[in-house]
Design an enzyme around this catalytic site. Sequence first.
Site, PDB file in Angstrom:
ATOM      1  N   GLU A  50     -22.150 -16.100 -73.340  1.00 17.08           N
ATOM      2  CA  GLU A  50     -21.795 -15.279 -72.194  1.00 17.08           C
ATOM      3  C   GLU A  50     -22.847 -15.405 -71.092  1.00 17.08           C
ATOM      4  O   GLU A  50     -24.049 -15.298 -71.356  1.00 17.08           O
ATOM      5  CB  GLU A  50     -21.699 -13.805 -72.584  1.00 17.08           C
ATOM      6  N   CYS A  51     -22.404 -15.628 -69.864  1.00 14.63           N
ATOM      7  CA  CYS A  51     -23.226 -15.539 -68.660  1.00 14.63           C
ATOM      8  C   CYS A  51     -24.504 -16.371 -68.757  1.00 14.63           C
ATOM      9  O   CYS A  51     -24.466 -17.587 -68.643  1.00 14.63           O
ATOM     10  CB  CYS A  51     -23.528 -14.082 -68.345  1.00 14.63           C
ATOM     11  N   GLY A  52     -25.663 -15.757 -68.992  1.00 14.34           N
ATOM     12  CA  GLY A  52     -26.894 -16.518 -69.120  1.00 14.34           C
ATOM     13  C   GLY A  52     -26.810 -17.526 -70.244  1.00 14.34           C
ATOM     14  O   GLY A  52     -27.358 -18.632 -70.150  1.00 14.34           O
ATOM     15  N   THR A  68     -18.477 -18.483 -71.252  1.00 15.90           N
ATOM     16  CA  THR A  68     -17.813 -17.729 -70.193  1.00 15.90           C
ATOM     17  C   THR A  68     -18.797 -16.856 -69.420  1.00 15.90           C
ATOM     18  O   THR A  68     -19.827 -16.433 -69.957  1.00 15.90           O
ATOM     19  CB  THR A  68     -16.696 -16.857 -70.798  1.00 15.90           C
TER      20      THR A  68
END
Length: 462
Positions: free
Chosen positions: A334-336, A436
């Site tokens: 996720e993200c980072g 994502t």
Amino acid sequence: MQLNIPRIAIGALRGGSGKTIASIAVICGWKKKGFSLTAFKKGPDFIDSAWLKEASGQPCYNLDTFLMAEKTVVQSFIRRTRGETGAVVEGNRGLYDGVDEKGSHSTASLAKLLKIPLILVIDCTKATRTIAALVLGCQKMDPQLKIKGLILNQIAGNRHASIIRSSIEQDCRIPVLGEIPKLKDLPFPERHLGLVPPPEHHKREAALKFCTEIGEKYLDLDCLWGVASKAPHLKISSCNEGAYKKNPTSLVRIGVIKDSAFQFYYPENLEELERRGGEIIEINALQDKSLPSVDGLYIGGGFPEMNIEGLAANRNFRRSLQQAVEDGLPVYAECGGAMYLGKSVHVQNKFFPMAGIFPVVFNVDEKPWGHGYTILKTDAPNPFFKFGSVIRGHEFHYSKVEEWKEDQISLAFKVERGFGFNGKKDGLCYKNVLSTYTHIHALGERRWASALIRKAESYKNN
């Protein structure tokens, strides 16, 4: 089933009014008096939750009616306050701010749902009786909301406080339970996502001591506890989730990268993985020389850009991750974590090599590209979600895709709300990897934990 536990919610008229420091001060003050407390954060925030966890000494849980059903919110609150002396819920943004003009999913709506007395923190900078007008407006906006007290912040002096207090008591008929003066050199530095999180704060104990002193010196902790103790019984028809119980039989080893670069994890997500048979193996991508033997990998969000040199320098770890992915290791990022799986990250005119799972270059910008709740619809094959499933989550990222060959990359989700990778799509896929920008909450997205465990079992058996 019903709950009768002292509890308060702490809200404000806007973000940046001081409710996080006030919440920490209340928790630290009550804890020093011997109370055992559970802390909650309204909304999807990770950083405030981390500080509330530091203050209470146990996990802080998120309550969000956008990410999960109202019944699930109530069940989670009841379940996690059993056996505790009290509970503190920190709101987010302004009291009535939600996702629309009706204030849906606001702090006010959560306080009503959980029947929590609300304490309002007011930034009193350059204002006196107008503060009473603002409070009166909040009272009139929704008479069903029980605003039971105020904490005045940024007080300039005794006369300033006296005028505001008299106006409040005369016009609003609610007590002032704290007066925090203007304080210099607050030990809580900020950057673009809010406060610097505890793992990167080098004087955490001093910061908590500072808040404890605020609570003892400027807040009426006894009267606040009196308000909390008068919270009405919270009833629910059923609470079938029961107390959290770790599966006694660990079926698979789930690696979780937890270090100063990757620190954004809802405790409920890790608990769900454990409940379904996962043994959590904590991993440090900055220090570990290689990826340990795991059956699945979860990489949360965080601040890879603040630790970019260390991530890039740990070549052996990145290579071991690459090899594990090629061997079919299930990975959810996720993200980072998604940035880490790219080819490189562009920070301040330099390119730093990452894990290289996806041929994507990320750039860390000065403005946010995705900020708020997201709704994704699965419209392509991926390792974890069925075609057509709708996923609710949130995103907050200053990074963006700088370079990629979109026609050579498989993307799992159509973005129906939010930005994702390009305003239209989200969810990079490769073999058993899904990456994502959207963060999900396991209590709202039940399929996620079981899917990761199932994939990990398959990987282990094969």
